[in-house]
Design a protein around this motif. Structure first.
Motif, short mmCIF file in Angstrom:
data_model
loop_
_atom_site.label_atom_id
_atom_site.label_comp_id
_atom_site.label_asym_id
_atom_site.label_seq_id
_atom_site.Cartn_x
_atom_site.Cartn_y
_atom_site.Cartn_z
N ASP A 2 0.52 13.08 -23.81
CA ASP A 2 0.26 11.75 -23.29
C ASP A 2 -0.52 10.97 -24.34
O ASP A 2 -1.66 11.32 -24.65
N VAL A 3 0.10 9.93 -24.91
CA VAL A 3 -0.53 9.17 -26.00
C VAL A 3 -1.16 7.86 -25.50
O VAL A 3 -1.51 7.00 -26.30
N ARG A 4 -1.32 7.73 -24.17
CA ARG A 4 -1.96 6.54 -23.63
C ARG A 4 -3.48 6.65 -23.78
O ARG A 4 -4.00 7.65 -24.26
N THR A 5 -4.19 5.64 -23.34
CA THR A 5 -5.64 5.61 -23.48
C THR A 5 -6.34 6.32 -22.32
O THR A 5 -5.77 6.44 -21.23
N PRO A 6 -7.58 6.76 -22.53
CA PRO A 6 -8.33 7.37 -21.43
C PRO A 6 -8.46 6.44 -20.21
O PRO A 6 -8.45 6.91 -19.08
N GLU A 7 -8.55 5.14 -20.45
CA GLU A 7 -8.62 4.19 -19.34
C GLU A 7 -7.35 4.27 -18.48
O GLU A 7 -7.41 4.24 -17.25
N GLU A 8 -6.22 4.40 -19.13
CA GLU A 8 -4.95 4.51 -18.40
C GLU A 8 -4.90 5.82 -17.62
O GLU A 8 -4.44 5.85 -16.47
N TRP A 9 -5.34 6.91 -18.23
CA TRP A 9 -5.32 8.19 -17.54
C TRP A 9 -6.12 8.11 -16.25
O TRP A 9 -5.71 8.60 -15.21
N GLN A 10 -7.29 7.45 -16.33
CA GLN A 10 -8.18 7.40 -15.18
C GLN A 10 -7.74 6.38 -14.13
O GLN A 10 -7.78 6.66 -12.95
N PHE A 11 -7.32 5.19 -14.55
CA PHE A 11 -7.06 4.12 -13.59
C PHE A 11 -5.60 3.91 -13.23
O PHE A 11 -5.30 3.32 -12.20
N VAL A 12 -4.67 4.38 -14.06
CA VAL A 12 -3.25 4.24 -13.76
C VAL A 12 -2.70 5.58 -13.27
O VAL A 12 -1.79 5.62 -12.47
N GLY A 13 -3.29 6.67 -13.75
CA GLY A 13 -2.88 8.00 -13.36
C GLY A 13 -2.37 8.79 -14.56
O GLY A 13 -2.16 8.24 -15.64
N HIS A 14 -2.21 10.07 -14.35
CA HIS A 14 -1.71 10.97 -15.39
C HIS A 14 -1.09 12.18 -14.71
O HIS A 14 -1.21 12.35 -13.50
N THR A 15 -0.44 13.01 -15.48
CA THR A 15 0.12 14.24 -14.94
C THR A 15 -0.63 15.44 -15.51
O THR A 15 -0.96 15.45 -16.70
N HIS A 16 -0.88 16.41 -14.65
CA HIS A 16 -1.53 17.64 -15.10
C HIS A 16 -0.62 18.45 -16.01
O HIS A 16 -1.07 19.39 -16.66
N LEU A 17 0.66 18.07 -16.10
CA LEU A 17 1.59 18.79 -16.98
C LEU A 17 1.40 18.42 -18.46
O LEU A 17 1.93 19.11 -19.33
N ALA A 18 0.67 17.33 -18.73
CA ALA A 18 0.39 16.96 -20.12
C ALA A 18 -0.65 17.93 -20.67
O ALA A 18 -1.78 17.97 -20.19
N LYS A 19 -0.24 18.71 -21.66
CA LYS A 19 -1.16 19.70 -22.24
C LYS A 19 -1.99 19.09 -23.37
O LYS A 19 -3.01 19.64 -23.75
N ILE A 20 -1.50 17.96 -23.91
CA ILE A 20 -2.25 17.26 -24.95
C ILE A 20 -2.37 15.80 -24.49
O ILE A 20 -1.38 15.17 -24.15
N MET A 21 -3.61 15.30 -24.47
CA MET A 21 -3.85 13.91 -24.10
C MET A 21 -4.70 13.28 -25.21
O MET A 21 -5.92 13.50 -25.26
N ILE A 22 -4.05 12.55 -26.10
CA ILE A 22 -4.72 11.92 -27.23
C ILE A 22 -4.12 10.53 -27.40
O ILE A 22 -2.91 10.39 -27.60
N PRO A 23 -4.95 9.48 -27.35
CA PRO A 23 -4.40 8.13 -27.53
C PRO A 23 -3.94 7.90 -28.97
O PRO A 23 -4.64 8.26 -29.91
N SER A 24 -2.74 7.33 -29.10
CA SER A 24 -2.26 6.99 -30.45
C SER A 24 -2.83 5.66 -30.91
O SER A 24 -2.90 5.40 -32.10
N VAL A 25 -3.22 4.83 -29.95
CA VAL A 25 -3.91 3.57 -30.26
C VAL A 25 -5.11 3.44 -29.34
O VAL A 25 -5.15 4.04 -28.26
N LEU A 26 -6.06 2.68 -29.80
CA LEU A 26 -7.26 2.37 -29.02
C LEU A 26 -7.36 0.86 -28.93
O LEU A 26 -6.76 0.14 -29.74
N PHE A 27 -8.13 0.38 -27.98
CA PHE A 27 -8.30 -1.06 -27.86
C PHE A 27 -9.63 -1.48 -28.47
O PHE A 27 -10.65 -0.83 -28.27
N ASP A 28 -9.59 -2.56 -29.24
CA ASP A 28 -10.78 -3.14 -29.84
C ASP A 28 -11.27 -4.23 -28.90
O ASP A 28 -10.71 -5.32 -28.86
N TYR A 29 -12.32 -3.92 -28.14
CA TYR A 29 -12.80 -4.86 -27.12
C TYR A 29 -13.60 -6.01 -27.72
O TYR A 29 -14.06 -6.88 -26.98
N THR A 30 -13.71 -6.05 -29.05
CA THR A 30 -14.36 -7.20 -29.70
C THR A 30 -13.33 -8.24 -30.14
O THR A 30 -13.70 -9.31 -30.59
N GLN A 31 -12.02 -7.90 -30.05
CA GLN A 31 -10.97 -8.82 -30.50
C GLN A 31 -9.98 -9.05 -29.37
O GLN A 31 -9.40 -8.09 -28.84
#
Length: 186
Positions: free
Chosen positions: A55-84
């Motif tokens: 799962d290459v989504r963000t931790p925010e998505e995992w927590q607030f949109v949901g995720h599957t326990h079948l994902a053995k690797i959860m690492i975001p490929s992009v992050l959000f810059d909250y200053t821009q």
């Protein structure tokens, strides 16, 4: 009998895995050229215990949109810059996760996986983060990377009172196992 059933299952899986069409947009294609939809990905995970869902989504998505326990690797490929803030897209700007490859390789090593292992990349809709991640991984020798073309949330509806909502296809809309509950690894 068991051998025939297993052979039939493997044959059906190999036929179904090739069923997801190659994206028309060249920007959405990957060097590996391997694509599955969420149902095919789930089937692959059920029949091939060595396949790894990433799962290459963000931790925010995992927590607030949901995720599957079948994902053995959860690492975001992009992050959000909250200053821009991107005025055109009406959202915060995203930046590549500069640690993605090293975090991915560390997580894969913990699973005793390698460059030859089978990975299925999942992002929100299957079009914006899984492909770039597959391209990065290709540069590091990972050739067995599948992209889940409909992602976790699926596609936006085109008409009706729910127009614009992600209610078509995707992991979540296909009633595949998912949760909002975050479990801390022990």
């Amino acid at each position: 009998m068991k051998k025939t059933l297993l052979t039939s299952s493997v044959l059906m899986l190999s036929l179904s895995v090739s069923a997801a069409p190659t994206p028309n947009d060249p920007k959405k294609q990957t060097p590996q050229g391997l694509y599955v939809d969420s149902k095919e990905a789930y089937e692959m995970l059920q029949t091939d215990p060595t396949a790894i869902l990433v799962d290459v989504r963000t931790p925010e998505e995992w927590q607030f949109v949901g995720h599957t326990h079948l994902a053995k690797i959860m690492i975001p490929s992009v992050l959000f810059d909250y200053t821009q803030y991107d005025e055109k897209k009406l959202r915060y700007k995203s930046v590549s996760n500069s640690q993605f490859i090293s975090q991915f390789e560390e997580a894969a090593a913990k699973l005793n996986a390698s460059e030859e292992s089978k990975y299925i990349l999942m992002c929100r809709s299957g079009s914006s983060r899984a492909q770039p991640a597959a391209k990065m991984l290709d540069q590091y020798g990972y050739k067995n990377i599948y992209v889940m073309t409909d992602g976790f949330e699926g596609s936006k509806t085109k008409r009706g009172d729910k127009k614009g909502f992600r209610l078509e296809n995707g992991w979540k809309n296909s009633n595949l196992p998912w949760t909002y509950k975050i479990q801390i690894p022990k």
